[in-house]
Design an enzyme around this catalytic site. Structure first.
Site, PDB file in Angstrom:
ATOM      1  N   GLY A  12       0.794  -1.238   0.000  1.00 36.24           N
ATOM      2  CA  GLY A  12       0.000   0.000   0.000  1.00 36.24           C
ATOM      3  C   GLY A  12       0.820   1.279   0.000  1.00 36.24           C
ATOM      4  N   ASN A  14       1.835   3.031  -2.538  1.00 37.08           N
ATOM      5  CA  ASN A  14       1.259   4.006  -3.486  1.00 37.08           C
ATOM      6  C   ASN A  14       0.001   4.652  -2.906  1.00 37.08           C
ATOM      7  OD1 ASN A  14       2.599   4.343  -6.220  1.00 37.08           O
ATOM      8  ND2 ASN A  14       2.681   2.118  -5.953  1.00 37.08           N
ATOM      9  N   ASN A 107      -4.599   2.704 -13.226  1.00 35.08           N
ATOM     10  CA  ASN A 107      -3.695   1.715 -12.629  1.00 35.08           C
ATOM     11  C   ASN A 107      -2.264   2.212 -12.765  1.00 35.08           C
ATOM     12  OD1 ASN A 107      -2.839  -0.821 -11.536  1.00 35.08           O
ATOM     13  ND2 ASN A 107      -2.274  -1.480 -13.608  1.00 35.08           N
ATOM     14  N   HIS A 109       1.748   0.777 -13.152  1.00 36.89           N
ATOM     15  CA  HIS A 109       2.527  -0.418 -13.477  1.00 36.89           C
ATOM     16  C   HIS A 109       4.015  -0.058 -13.413  1.00 36.89           C
ATOM     17  CE1 HIS A 109       3.262  -4.327 -15.290  1.00 36.89           C
ATOM     18  NE2 HIS A 109       4.183  -3.719 -16.024  1.00 36.89           N
ATOM     19  N   ASP A 150      -2.933  -4.148 -18.589  1.00 41.20           N
ATOM     20  CA  ASP A 150      -1.914  -3.122 -18.884  1.00 41.20           C
ATOM     21  C   ASP A 150      -2.015  -2.508 -20.272  1.00 41.20           C
ATOM     22  OD1 ASP A 150      -0.878  -3.728 -16.355  1.00 41.20           O
ATOM     23  OD2 ASP A 150       0.476  -5.233 -17.171  1.00 41.20           O
ATOM     24  N   GLU A 179       7.157   5.901  -8.632  1.00 41.47           N
ATOM     25  CA  GLU A 179       5.697   5.729  -8.711  1.00 41.47           C
ATOM     26  C   GLU A 179       4.999   6.693  -7.755  1.00 41.47           C
ATOM     27  OE1 GLU A 179       4.261   1.660  -8.421  1.00 41.47           O
ATOM     28  OE2 GLU A 179       6.185   0.925  -9.107  1.00 41.47           O
TER      29      GLU A 179
END
Ligand code: GRF
Length: 196
Positions: A12, A14, A107, A109, A150, A179
């Site tokens: 978690g 992010n 999302n 990646h 993706d 990120e």
């Protein structure tokens, strides 16, 4: 100002980075809920610490596939969300949810998509593949979610150098830090492009 929900499966970091940007008032948004597929994951603990409602939805809580899919809708319908943010969510998003939140699910990646994306490219496997391909650069990508892993529209990317002696673990750590800087800015800019 906009509202979003988060779905996560892992540590978690992010998710936490997004909450920090809200607290610092850099991201003018509110996080309404967290959905997890594993109730003991780090993300669930972060939500509890921040008093964000957590919902556990998995094949354990909802063995019936139809009820499983509907459980997501039941949660999102309780909140006025504009976006759904996947932050290390390891399960496929149901088509019901994709239809309901078309172009509203994001999302992140840990590679420069379209490279090193798709089925099987998750966690350390992504970084191992980057090292094996002798790339000098890797990075992170924020994209819209569609029915293929993706493959949705790319909204933002950040580049990260690969150094000669990197291991997959060291590289993963460097990409993860990037990120945390990328996700909130991309979410902010995408929301603003839609008039929020
Ligand atoms: C990140 O590397 C993200 O790109 C991927 O899953 C990982 C989640 O990490 N989708 P965390 O749970 O946010 O720390």
């Amino acid at each position: 100002m906009f509202n979003f929900g988060v779905m996560a499966s892992g540590a978690g970091s992010n998710f936490e980075a997004l909450l920090k940007q809200i607290q610092k008032k850099r991201l003018q948004a509110a996080c309404c809920f967290l959905i997890v597929n594993n109730k003991n994951c780090g993300a669930a603990q972060i939500a509890q610490k921040n008093k964000i409602p957590v919902y556990h939805i998995s094949a354990l809580t909802h063995p019936n596939p139809k009820e499983y899919e509907e459980a997501f809708l039941t949660v999102i319908e309780q909140y006025p969300i504009d976006f759904l943010v996947l932050a290390g969510y390891m399960k496929k998003v149901s088509s019901l949810l994709l239809e309901r939140l078309k172009n509203r699910i994001l999302n992140i990646h840990p590679s420069l998509l379209p490279d090193f994306g798709g089925k099987g490219f998750y966690g350390l496997r992504v970084h191992e593949a980057v090292l094996k391909a002798h790339r000098s650069w890797t990075g992170a990508t924020v994209h819209l979610v569609n029915s293929k892993y993706d493959e949705g529209r790319i909204l933002g990317q950040s580049m990260v150098p690969v150094f000669k002696n990197d291991t997959a673990e060291v590289l993963a750590e460097r990409v993860l830090k990037s990120e945390h800087k990328l996700y909130w800015k991309t979410l902010r800019d995408y929301a603003s492009s839609l008039g929020y």
